[in-house]
Design a protein around this motif. Structure first.
Motif, mmCIF file in Angstrom:
data_model
loop_
_atom_site.group_PDB
_atom_site.id
_atom_site.type_symbol
_atom_site.label_atom_id
_atom_site.label_comp_id
_atom_site.label_asym_id
_atom_site.label_seq_id
_atom_site.Cartn_x
_atom_site.Cartn_y
_atom_site.Cartn_z
ATOM 1 N N PHE A 190 -8.331 5.111 1.597
ATOM 2 C CA PHE A 190 -7.800 6.444 1.265
ATOM 3 C C PHE A 190 -6.366 6.367 0.741
ATOM 4 O O PHE A 190 -5.982 7.118 -0.167
ATOM 5 C CB PHE A 190 -7.885 7.376 2.471
ATOM 6 N N MET A 191 -5.566 5.466 1.290
ATOM 7 C CA MET A 191 -4.196 5.326 0.800
ATOM 8 C C MET A 191 -4.183 4.782 -0.624
ATOM 9 O O MET A 191 -3.341 5.166 -1.447
ATOM 10 C CB MET A 191 -3.394 4.406 1.724
ATOM 11 N N GLN A 192 -5.131 3.920 -0.936
ATOM 12 C CA GLN A 192 -5.231 3.411 -2.301
ATOM 13 C C GLN A 192 -5.604 4.535 -3.266
ATOM 14 O O GLN A 192 -5.103 4.595 -4.397
ATOM 15 C CB GLN A 192 -6.253 2.277 -2.370
ATOM 16 N N LYS A 193 -6.500 5.428 -2.826
ATOM 17 C CA LYS A 193 -6.864 6.590 -3.647
ATOM 18 C C LYS A 193 -5.649 7.494 -3.868
ATOM 19 O O LYS A 193 -5.428 8.016 -4.963
ATOM 20 C CB LYS A 193 -7.993 7.379 -2.983
ATOM 21 N N TYR A 211 3.459 3.239 -1.716
ATOM 22 C CA TYR A 211 3.657 1.784 -1.708
ATOM 23 C C TYR A 211 4.133 1.308 -0.339
ATOM 24 O O TYR A 211 3.613 0.333 0.208
ATOM 25 C CB TYR A 211 4.685 1.372 -2.763
ATOM 26 N N SER A 212 5.142 1.978 0.208
ATOM 27 C CA SER A 212 5.696 1.530 1.495
ATOM 28 C C SER A 212 4.705 1.733 2.629
ATOM 29 O O SER A 212 4.624 0.905 3.549
ATOM 30 C CB SER A 212 7.016 2.255 1.796
ATOM 31 N N ASN A 213 3.929 2.810 2.570
ATOM 32 C CA ASN A 213 2.940 3.044 3.616
ATOM 33 C C ASN A 213 1.767 2.070 3.504
ATOM 34 O O ASN A 213 1.243 1.597 4.516
ATOM 35 C CB ASN A 213 2.450 4.493 3.573
ATOM 36 N N LEU A 232 7.742 -5.107 -2.079
ATOM 37 C CA LEU A 232 8.456 -5.442 -3.314
ATOM 38 C C LEU A 232 8.241 -4.372 -4.386
ATOM 39 O O LEU A 232 9.174 -4.018 -5.119
ATOM 40 C CB LEU A 232 8.001 -6.803 -3.841
ATOM 41 N N LYS A 233 7.012 -3.843 -4.475
ATOM 42 C CA LYS A 233 6.732 -2.776 -5.438
ATOM 43 C C LYS A 233 7.556 -1.530 -5.104
ATOM 44 O O LYS A 233 8.005 -0.805 -5.997
ATOM 45 C CB LYS A 233 5.236 -2.434 -5.442
ATOM 46 N N THR A 234 7.746 -1.268 -3.812
ATOM 47 C CA THR A 234 8.589 -0.157 -3.382
ATOM 48 C C THR A 234 10.008 -0.356 -3.883
ATOM 49 O O THR A 234 10.631 0.565 -4.426
ATOM 50 C CB THR A 234 8.602 -0.052 -1.839
#
Length: 425
Positions: A190-193, A211-213, A232-234
């Motif tokens: 769900f977080m990816q969605k 990203y951070s979550n 890193l993306k964050t």
């Protein structure tokens, strides 16, 4: 055929585990994010709106915009005074608002959540809902507050009321619900969605948040490399993000056992971003490194910071553990744990109350609390570790054995110091 499938499954699990064990961070990935300047705590935008506020001011927009800036300053510096100033501005906005009053109620509720003033947050959320405007936002907020309060059945009803698989707000909340249920795979899905929604909308703040979550959830799932990648993306989007840097420091410490590098990262963050929990983490790392002077210094810094009354109940859970493990003031810990349960009756707070009872010698009381309010109600490793020690003290060998196996797989999340504690169960 079944044997072949079983062997393939075992091979895949071993391969994934080995891959995570072999993964290593690279300081070159994040070194540029450790060189930062002091965050600005003013702006022309802030000064413009702040100048419109007078003792008898009724300029509603001024209070809302100023509060928003104070929240930003709090996020960037960790300084509690900015959160309190935001509260003051929002309280005034609620008082004078004739239009969009529900929005200011919700904003004040979120401020209270940040301060762990959950019952007051619930009152504001209910007031917002009663006004009717922004109903979906109010229902979402009520889910958040009831989750914090441990009212999980009520929270789930509000979650059902906002169900919309194409809505970012719903996706992140259904992820949180599944995390509460211990279903990390569904949580991550769900977080990816939600991340895809934020990316499609090109919404930078939401992307930073997702990203951070996701990095956190990947860490909980033992996917250390993915966790590192998303921290890193964050930082790519928000180079000053202290939370992501702290997350990388934890990976360096807990996964790689490199206390010196973890402290280097945290010291860079602490240069301009200060909050009490950083000192607890630094003390934990120093303890792992057998640096007794650094342990004492960081605990002293923590203790001095929490004397600031502005923190209110924000660090109650940390303080209970601090009083038990470091100060050995068990009665003080017990009193604070009782207060925290009254503030929010969650499995975590009940586990702290039970643990305080155990330390004070009330083993039977501790066991009763665990059996009624903790067992089967959470999957948090820290909570399960406390429960295990209470089971052990109560002579419940089977329960300890079952939890010990689970806890052994959660050492990354619990930290290297937990290894001996788990082994002693």
């Amino acid at each position: 055929m079944r044997l072949v499938l079983t062997l393939v499954t075992i091979f895949m699990v071993i391969s994934c585990t080995t891959k995570e064990q072999e993964f290593a961070t690279n300081p070159n990935d994040y070194k540029k994010y450790l060189i930062t300047e002091a965050p600005k705590t003013t702006s022309k935008y802030f000064e413009l709106w702040n100048s419109k506020i007078t003792p008898d001011s009724t300029q509603l927009l001024s209070f809302g915009n100023v509060a928003s800036e104070y929240n930003r300053y709090f996020k960037n510096t960790g300084d509690i005074k900015f959160l309190k100033k935001a509260e003051k501005a929002l309280t005034k906005a609620v008082e004078i608002a004739a239009i969009n009053k529900s929005g200011y109620y919700r904003a004040l509720a979120r401020n209270y959540i940040s301060q762990h003033r959950f019952k007051e947050a619930l009152k504001m959320a209910k007031s917002a809902r009663k006004l009717g405007s922004g109903l979906n936002e109010s229902q979402s907020l009520l889910f958040d507050v009831h989750m914090e309060l441990g009212n999980y059945k009520t929270a789930h009803k509000y979650l059902d009321s906002i169900k919309n698989m194409s809505d970012f707000g719903y996706l992140i909340r259904v992820a949180k619900w599944n995390d509460h249920r211990g279903d990390l795979d569904t949580t991550i899905t769900f977080m990816q969605k939600a991340m895809q929604k934020a990316a499609s909308a090109k919404n930078k703040p939401l992307l930073i948040w997702t990203y951070s979550n996701l990095a956190d959830y990947y860490g909980h799932a033992g996917r250390i490399e993915d966790s590192y990648k998303y921290y890193l993306k964050t930082l790519e989007l928000d180079p000053d993000n202290a939370y992501a840097k702290k997350g990388i420091a934890w990976i360096v410490f807990s996964h790689e056992k490199n206390g010196e590098e973890a402290l280097r990262i945290l010291d860079a963050v602490n240069k301009y971003h200060i909050s009490p929990d950083y000192y607890l983490l630094k003390a934990e790392i120093a303890q792992f490194m057998n640096d007794t002077y650094a342990v004492s210094r960081n605990f002293d810094s923590y203790y001095k910071m929490i004397q600031n009354e502005s923190y209110g109940d924000m660090y109650n859970a940390h303080n209970i553990e601090f009083y038990i493990e470091q100060m050995k003031t068990y009665k003080k810990a017990l009193d604070l744990a009782q207060k925290e349960v009254e503030n929010r009756a969650t499995p975590e707070t009940y586990s702290l109350l039970a643990y305080a009872h155990l330390k004070i010698g009330n083993t039977k009381k501790a066991l009763l609390i665990v059996q009624e309010y903790v067992t089967g109600k959470t999957f948090e490793p820290a909570v399960l570790l406390r429960a295990s020690e209470i089971y052990k003290a109560s002579g419940m060998v089977d329960q300890v054995a079952a939890l010990k196996e689970e806890l052994t797989g959660a050492i990354f999340e619990l930290g290297p110091l937990s290894k001996d504690r788990i082994a002693a169960l």
